[in-house]
Design a protein around this motif. Structure first.
Motif, PDB file in Angstrom:
ATOM      1  N   TYR A   1      29.359  43.769  81.203  1.00  0.00           N
ATOM      2  CA  TYR A   1      30.217  44.924  81.485  1.00  0.00           C
ATOM      3  C   TYR A   1      29.630  46.276  81.102  1.00  0.00           C
ATOM      4  O   TYR A   1      29.992  47.291  81.682  1.00  0.00           O
ATOM      5  CB  TYR A   1      31.577  44.743  80.798  1.00  0.00           C
ATOM      6  CG  TYR A   1      32.345  43.576  81.340  1.00  0.00           C
ATOM      7  CD1 TYR A   1      32.430  42.375  80.628  1.00  0.00           C
ATOM      8  CD2 TYR A   1      32.970  43.644  82.578  1.00  0.00           C
ATOM      9  CE1 TYR A   1      33.120  41.296  81.134  1.00  0.00           C
ATOM     10  CE2 TYR A   1      33.661  42.566  83.089  1.00  0.00           C
ATOM     11  CZ  TYR A   1      33.724  41.385  82.354  1.00  0.00           C
ATOM     12  OH  TYR A   1      34.402  40.307  82.864  1.00  0.00           O
ATOM     13  N   MET A   2      28.740  46.297  80.103  1.00  0.00           N
ATOM     14  CA  MET A   2      28.056  47.554  79.765  1.00  0.00           C
ATOM     15  C   MET A   2      26.611  47.515  80.253  1.00  0.00           C
ATOM     16  O   MET A   2      25.932  48.541  80.254  1.00  0.00           O
ATOM     17  CB  MET A   2      28.065  47.773  78.243  1.00  0.00           C
ATOM     18  CG  MET A   2      29.437  48.078  77.684  1.00  0.00           C
ATOM     19  SD  MET A   2      30.014  49.761  78.044  1.00  0.00           S
ATOM     20  CE  MET A   2      29.245  50.682  76.731  1.00  0.00           C
ATOM     21  N   VAL A   3      26.123  46.336  80.637  1.00  0.00           N
ATOM     22  CA  VAL A   3      24.718  46.209  81.058  1.00  0.00           C
ATOM     23  C   VAL A   3      24.543  46.742  82.472  1.00  0.00           C
ATOM     24  O   VAL A   3      23.642  47.539  82.741  1.00  0.00           O
ATOM     25  CB  VAL A   3      24.257  44.733  80.978  1.00  0.00           C
ATOM     26  CG1 VAL A   3      22.803  44.616  81.401  1.00  0.00           C
ATOM     27  CG2 VAL A   3      24.444  44.196  79.571  1.00  0.00           C
ATOM     28  N   LEU A   4      25.432  46.302  83.380  1.00  0.00           N
ATOM     29  CA  LEU A   4      25.325  46.780  84.766  1.00  0.00           C
ATOM     30  C   LEU A   4      25.433  48.300  84.843  1.00  0.00           C
ATOM     31  O   LEU A   4      24.629  48.947  85.538  1.00  0.00           O
ATOM     32  CB  LEU A   4      26.388  46.086  85.644  1.00  0.00           C
ATOM     33  CG  LEU A   4      26.333  46.458  87.118  1.00  0.00           C
ATOM     34  CD1 LEU A   4      26.360  45.230  88.004  1.00  0.00           C
ATOM     35  CD2 LEU A   4      27.490  47.348  87.491  1.00  0.00           C
TER      36      LEU A   4
ATOM     37  N   PRO B   1      23.031  44.130  92.012  1.00  0.00           N
ATOM     38  CA  PRO B   1      23.464  43.073  91.089  1.00  0.00           C
ATOM     39  C   PRO B   1      22.408  42.858  90.003  1.00  0.00           C
ATOM     40  O   PRO B   1      21.218  43.024  90.251  1.00  0.00           O
ATOM     41  CB  PRO B   1      23.554  41.828  91.976  1.00  0.00           C
ATOM     42  CG  PRO B   1      23.318  42.256  93.360  1.00  0.00           C
ATOM     43  CD  PRO B   1      22.760  43.624  93.363  1.00  0.00           C
ATOM     44  N   LEU B   2      22.865  42.478  88.824  1.00  0.00           N
ATOM     45  CA  LEU B   2      21.920  42.158  87.764  1.00  0.00           C
ATOM     46  C   LEU B   2      21.291  40.806  88.081  1.00  0.00           C
ATOM     47  O   LEU B   2      21.986  39.879  88.497  1.00  0.00           O
ATOM     48  CB  LEU B   2      22.639  42.081  86.411  1.00  0.00           C
ATOM     49  CG  LEU B   2      23.212  43.401  85.896  1.00  0.00           C
ATOM     50  CD1 LEU B   2      24.000  43.154  84.616  1.00  0.00           C
ATOM     51  CD2 LEU B   2      22.116  44.420  85.653  1.00  0.00           C
ATOM     52  N   PRO B   3      19.992  40.639  87.872  1.00  0.00           N
ATOM     53  CA  PRO B   3      19.355  39.364  88.241  1.00  0.00           C
ATOM     54  C   PRO B   3      19.900  38.181  87.445  1.00  0.00           C
ATOM     55  O   PRO B   3      20.074  37.093  88.008  1.00  0.00           O
ATOM     56  CB  PRO B   3      17.863  39.593  87.934  1.00  0.00           C
ATOM     57  CG  PRO B   3      17.799  40.812  87.096  1.00  0.00           C
ATOM     58  CD  PRO B   3      19.013  41.613  87.343  1.00  0.00           C
ATOM     59  N   ASN B   4      20.218  38.387  86.166  1.00  0.00           N
ATOM     60  CA  ASN B   4      20.632  37.246  85.348  1.00  0.00           C
ATOM     61  C   ASN B   4      22.119  36.924  85.471  1.00  0.00           C
ATOM     62  O   ASN B   4      22.573  35.900  84.970  1.00  0.00           O
ATOM     63  CB  ASN B   4      20.271  37.488  83.875  1.00  0.00           C
ATOM     64  CG  ASN B   4      20.951  38.725  83.328  1.00  0.00           C
ATOM     65  OD1 ASN B   4      21.148  39.696  84.051  1.00  0.00           O
ATOM     66  ND2 ASN B   4      21.320  38.698  82.063  1.00  0.00           N
ATOM     67  N   THR B   5      22.892  37.798  86.125  1.00  0.00           N
ATOM     68  CA  THR B   5      24.318  37.522  86.362  1.00  0.00           C
ATOM     69  C   THR B   5      24.637  37.869  87.811  1.00  0.00           C
ATOM     70  O   THR B   5      25.603  38.565  88.110  1.00  0.00           O
ATOM     71  CB  THR B   5      25.212  38.351  85.424  1.00  0.00           C
ATOM     72  OG1 THR B   5      24.773  39.718  85.439  1.00  0.00           O
ATOM     73  CG2 THR B   5      25.193  37.832  84.011  1.00  0.00           C
ATOM     74  N   PHE B   6      23.825  37.338  88.693  1.00  0.00           N
ATOM     75  CA  PHE B   6      23.890  37.713  90.110  1.00  0.00           C
ATOM     76  C   PHE B   6      25.272  37.419  90.702  1.00  0.00           C
ATOM     77  O   PHE B   6      25.900  38.291  91.307  1.00  0.00           O
ATOM     78  CB  PHE B   6      22.815  36.954  90.880  1.00  0.00           C
ATOM     79  CG  PHE B   6      22.657  37.401  92.305  1.00  0.00           C
ATOM     80  CD1 PHE B   6      23.276  36.717  93.330  1.00  0.00           C
ATOM     81  CD2 PHE B   6      21.893  38.525  92.614  1.00  0.00           C
ATOM     82  CE1 PHE B   6      23.141  37.138  94.657  1.00  0.00           C
ATOM     83  CE2 PHE B   6      21.753  38.948  93.925  1.00  0.00           C
ATOM     84  CZ  PHE B   6      22.367  38.251  94.947  1.00  0.00           C
TER      85      PHE B   6
ATOM     86  N   GLY C   1      19.448  33.325  77.593  1.00  0.00           N
ATOM     87  CA  GLY C   1      20.489  33.934  76.754  1.00  0.00           C
ATOM     88  C   GLY C   1      21.310  34.881  77.593  1.00  0.00           C
ATOM     89  O   GLY C   1      20.920  35.265  78.693  1.00  0.00           O
ATOM     90  N   TYR C   2      22.493  35.283  77.078  1.00  0.00           N
ATOM     91  CA  TYR C   2      23.395  36.158  77.825  1.00  0.00           C
ATOM     92  C   TYR C   2      23.392  37.596  77.337  1.00  0.00           C
ATOM     93  O   TYR C   2      23.717  38.506  78.076  1.00  0.00           O
ATOM     94  CB  TYR C   2      24.836  35.636  77.717  1.00  0.00           C
ATOM     95  CG  TYR C   2      25.055  34.307  78.397  1.00  0.00           C
ATOM     96  CD1 TYR C   2      25.590  33.225  77.700  1.00  0.00           C
ATOM     97  CD2 TYR C   2      24.735  34.136  79.733  1.00  0.00           C
ATOM     98  CE1 TYR C   2      25.792  32.003  78.326  1.00  0.00           C
ATOM     99  CE2 TYR C   2      24.938  32.920  80.365  1.00  0.00           C
ATOM    100  CZ  TYR C   2      25.466  31.854  79.643  1.00  0.00           C
ATOM    101  OH  TYR C   2      25.672  30.653  80.264  1.00  0.00           O
ATOM    102  N   TYR C   3      23.023  37.806  76.070  1.00  0.00           N
ATOM    103  CA  TYR C   3      23.272  39.109  75.448  1.00  0.00           C
ATOM    104  C   TYR C   3      22.039  39.991  75.565  1.00  0.00           C
ATOM    105  O   TYR C   3      21.093  39.854  74.797  1.00  0.00           O
ATOM    106  CB  TYR C   3      23.702  38.901  73.991  1.00  0.00           C
ATOM    107  CG  TYR C   3      24.883  37.969  73.925  1.00  0.00           C
ATOM    108  CD1 TYR C   3      24.732  36.624  73.590  1.00  0.00           C
ATOM    109  CD2 TYR C   3      26.161  38.425  74.257  1.00  0.00           C
ATOM    110  CE1 TYR C   3      25.822  35.763  73.585  1.00  0.00           C
ATOM    111  CE2 TYR C   3      27.253  37.572  74.248  1.00  0.00           C
ATOM    112  CZ  TYR C   3      27.077  36.240  73.913  1.00  0.00           C
ATOM    113  OH  TYR C   3      28.147  35.388  73.919  1.00  0.00           O
ATOM    114  N   VAL C   4      22.089  40.884  76.533  1.00  0.00           N
ATOM    115  CA  VAL C   4      20.878  41.619  76.918  1.00  0.00           C
ATOM    116  C   VAL C   4      21.068  43.132  76.850  1.00  0.00           C
ATOM    117  O   VAL C   4      20.168  43.881  77.241  1.00  0.00           O
ATOM    118  CB  VAL C   4      20.433  41.215  78.342  1.00  0.00           C
ATOM    119  CG1 VAL C   4      20.065  39.743  78.380  1.00  0.00           C
ATOM    120  CG2 VAL C   4      21.512  41.513  79.371  1.00  0.00           C
ATOM    121  N   TYR C   5      22.188  43.612  76.384  1.00  0.00           N
ATOM    122  CA  TYR C   5      22.519  45.041  76.487  1.00  0.00           C
ATOM    123  C   TYR C   5      21.447  45.955  75.886  1.00  0.00           C
ATOM    124  O   TYR C   5      21.168  47.017  76.408  1.00  0.00           O
ATOM    125  CB  TYR C   5      23.876  45.322  75.814  1.00  0.00           C
ATOM    126  CG  TYR C   5      24.187  46.799  75.721  1.00  0.00           C
ATOM    127  CD1 TYR C   5      24.015  47.495  74.529  1.00  0.00           C
ATOM    128  CD2 TYR C   5      24.615  47.511  76.840  1.00  0.00           C
ATOM    129  CE1 TYR C   5      24.263  48.854  74.463  1.00  0.00           C
ATOM    130  CE2 TYR C   5      24.864  48.866  76.776  1.00  0.00           C
ATOM    131  CZ  TYR C   5      24.685  49.528  75.580  1.00  0.00           C
ATOM    132  OH  TYR C   5      24.930  50.887  75.512  1.00  0.00           O
TER     133      TYR C   5
END
Lengths: 649, 70
Positions: free
Chosen positions: A144-147, A159-164, A535-539
């Motif tokens: 939600y803050m990464v995109l 779209p973000l590659p890891n959460t396409f 992993g998911y946390y990339v901010y």
């Protein structure tokens, strides 16, 4: 200090721009009824949220067109402010007079209620400070803050590659985050969430006015709202649930207003439809529970006309439905365009026309036995549940005070019809959720519907306090309020104090497990190098790294299905120079990947390790083969993964 | 008779509200960041009572997470 003040100032300017845009439109819509009496709080909140919805759609379209630049954002904001000052000048004085009236009513409260009111204001302001000071947390660190961070940097929406697949969801709050990150910083983006929460609060108080709840009862509504952790948890941290709540409450407010002010009924239904559409885009599960309530009110208010003549069905029922649906569709058009442009699937993630599509919407979080248990204990689950992924509760005060209805006069007053209509909207919304997603226990997914129950209980408590009896009961109620307010305010104070003492750098380092490893990568990874992220946390990663991260397909469909040494060859072929494993997200990733079972030509070195994250570097050259994919610069800020024909990303 | 029933209902409601408050406090002491910080300062006897209450309540408010997708 100066940068903090600038950040806050920019947020205020942005808030004003949203407010002015919406109020200008409402003024234009109401040009035929200049003397119509709208509730002030409802009007201001409607202006703010309408402006928000339109600006979010604008940013989305600019992002798709790759023209989401600082200069364009500022130009639009300044234009809106200039027009707003000119067109709305005369409305300011009327609004000021109404505010003074409200303040007079507060002065008439008894001493204990003045103290309680001050506590409530202190609590609300403490949430504002915390929203500014806190860092993105949980899902906000993953999406939600990464995109928005990437969109602000690259000046376009992709779209973000890891959460396409997940990027197919509606994007409303995220667009405001992107705009504020572009012209200010992430703290400004988070502070904007608090202002949206204030708009949700104003809608709730406006609905309280419809039930003829007095000042004391409205203070009770505020206490219940700000003691609902399923609301307050999302006032900071970067998630977007509050946007959905505000839009949902707006839709409810305007459908109730449609049958309170018959002169502007069609206009009210237009606004209800628009807000329903914005609600779907902001947080789509909300709309599933808000929509049935809107239609229920339309039918309820026309039931007697329908009984007299069945011919009335078109003008009284179908025509209002069509207005709501038409403007609902208008509000979601930018979202449909976005999904068509980016995924070739305009109706994603609900319906896929051209592809099989990811079915992540059809999920359940518990075994069927536990689902039955939760459903049997639903009011308790919503108020006290601590279920995994639940994300907070609606205030226990609702459960505690609802039985006081036996002593309330609500059922004898003229407000009783409105009371039952609102109660019916709440119950039908919850019922729809139970029917369609019984296995998902998350009050935030039906937040506007749950918050709508607050005015009902506030009305009951308001009635109790108008009576001269029940002294001990009143003391117990006030004691409950004071305990709840004290613990919540203290909690915020403790968190803010800790964050300020630690300072931003340490708060980030010790408060977010992924921050330190991300900082290491930000310094180590050169531009154009790819990082494989288990992993998911990339901010906290740099925007260019984020744009070339491993895709969902590379991670889930390929790497995770391979063993050593095959997986190392694969990572080399896809152009990865680094591999990150976040143990909290993928604790078993390293079990099937042995760094000692690797091709001879590849060097794998552990370059970072902490209790939560391990990072490896991958160095070497495959004989007779270069990597098939790399990270290519499109301009100085935008990057993309490009693969040779035949290779998949 | 009516006064007695009103008094009786009032009493039930007071206990109901206090009961709801107690359950909330029991759970808040493990979820509220501020209260977690002051937990070491709470007298052990009160901590024990809250802990035992929480153990009794927990099976009714928590279940295992089992994610399934169609």
């Amino acid at each position: 200090m100066i940068s903090t003040l600038i950040s806050i100032a920019i947020t205020l300017i942005y808030v004003l721009a949203c407010l002015f845009l919406g109020l200008i439109l409402i003024k234009l819509m109401l040009w035929r009824w200049p003397i119509i009496n709208l509730n002030l709080l409802g009007k201001l909140a409607s202006g703010f949220m309408l402006g928000q919805g339109i600006l979010a759609s604008t940013w989305l379209l600019l992002g798709l067109g790759s023209v989401f630049s600082k200069s364009i954002i500022w130009s639009i904001i300044i234009l809106i402010l200039l027009f707003g000052i000119i067109i709305l000048r005369s409305s300011f004085q009327k609004s000021l007079a109404k505010i003074k009236e409200k303040v007079k009513k507060l002065k008439q409260l008894s001493l204990i209620w003045k103290i309680i009111f001050l506590f409530v204001i202190a609590l609300i302001l403490s949430y504002g400070v915390w929203s500014f000071v806190n860092l993105p947390a949980g899902d906000a660190e993953g999406f939600y803050m990464v995109l928005p961070k990437v969109m602000a940097s690259a000046r376009k929406l992709r779209p973000l590659p890891n959460t396409f697949d997940f990027s197919q969801i509606g994007l409303s709050g995220e667009m405001h985050f992107a705009a504020l990150m572009s012209i200010a910083d992430s703290a400004a983006a988070q502070l904007f969430i608090w202002f949206t929460a204030i708009a949700a609060t104003m809608f709730l108080l406006a609905i309280c006015s419809m039930l003829q709840i007095k000042v004391l009862g409205q203070i009770v509504a505020l206490i219940i709202l700000f003691s609902s952790s399923t609301f307050t948890l999302y006032l900071s941290g970067g998630k977007v649930d509050v946007f959905g709540a505000a839009f949902g409450l707006a839709a409810y407010f305007w459908v109730l207003e449609a049958y309170r002010q018959k002169k502007v009924q069609n206009l009210a239904l237009v606004l209800s439809g628009l807000f329903l559409g914005f609600n779907l885009v902001a947080k789509f599960p909300n709309a599933a529970t808000v929509l049935p309530g809107l239609f229920l009110i339309i039918i309820w208010n026309n039931y007697s006309a329908l009984k007299k003549k069945i011919r009335n069905i078109f003008p009284k029922i179908i025509y209002p439905f069509l207005i709501v649906i038409a403007f609902f569709l208008l509000a979601i058009i930018p979202h449909l365009i976005k999904n068509w442009f980016l995924f070739n699937e305009p109706l994603a993630p609900f319906i896929f026309i051209k592809s099989a599509g990811a079915k992540w919407l059809d999920q359940s979080w518990f075994s069927s036995e536990n689902i039955h248990f939760i459903l049997k204990t639903y009011p308790i689950a919503l108020t006290y549940g601590q279920y995994p992924m639940q994300g907070g509760n609606i205030s226990f005060l609702l459960l505690a005070f609802a039985p006081l209805i036996v002593f309330s006069d609500t059922l004898k007053t003229i407000a009783k019809t409105k009371f039952f209509q609102i109660l019916a909207m709440v119950l039908i919304g919850i019922l729809f959720w139970i029917l369609f997603r019984p296995g998902v226990m998350a009050p935030r997914y039906i937040l506007p519907t749950l918050l709508l129950a607050i005015p009902l209980v506030a009305k009951i408590v308001d009635d109790i306090f108008t009576k001269s009896r029940f002294l001990i009961l009143k003391i117990v109620i006030i004691l409950s309020f004071l305990i709840v307010l004290l613990s919540s305010t203290y909690s915020n104070y403790a968190q803010i104090r800790q964050a300020l003492i630690m300072g931003k750098a340490n708060f980030q380092k010790y408060g977010r497990f992924s921050a330190q490893s991300s900082e290491f990568l930000d310094q180590k990874v050169a531009k154009g190098e790819r990082v494989f992220m288990a992993g998911y946390y990339v901010y906290f990663l740099r925007p260019d790294i984020l744009q070339c991260l491993s895709t969902q397909s590379e991670r889930d469909d390929q790497a995770f299905k391979k063993q050593s040494p095959e997986v190392w060859s694969y990572l080399y072929d896809q152009g990865f120079k680094y591999m990150v494993v976040q143990k909290v997200s993928f604790p078993d990733a390293l079990k099937s990947w042995d760094i000692n079972k690797k091709p001879d030509w590849l060097g794998i070195k552990e370059i970072y390790s902490d209790p939560s994250v391990i990072i490896y570097s991958l160095e070497g050259t495959k004989p007779d083969q270069t990597p098939q994919c790399d990270c290519t610069s499109l301009n100085d800020k935008a990057w993309d993964v490009r693969c040779l024909s035949g290779a998949k990303k | 008779m009516k006064k007695i029933s009103v008094f009786f209902f009032q009493l039930i409601l007071i206990f109901w509200i206090l009961g709801c408050l107690y359950v909330w406090l029991t759970l808040e002491f493990v979820t509220n960041p501020g209260l977690i910080m002051i937990r070491p300062n709470i007298p052990p006897r009160i901590s024990n009572i809250l802990g035992k209450s929480r153990q009794m309540i927990w099976p009714y408010v928590w279940k295992d997470y089992v994610y399934t997708q169609k």
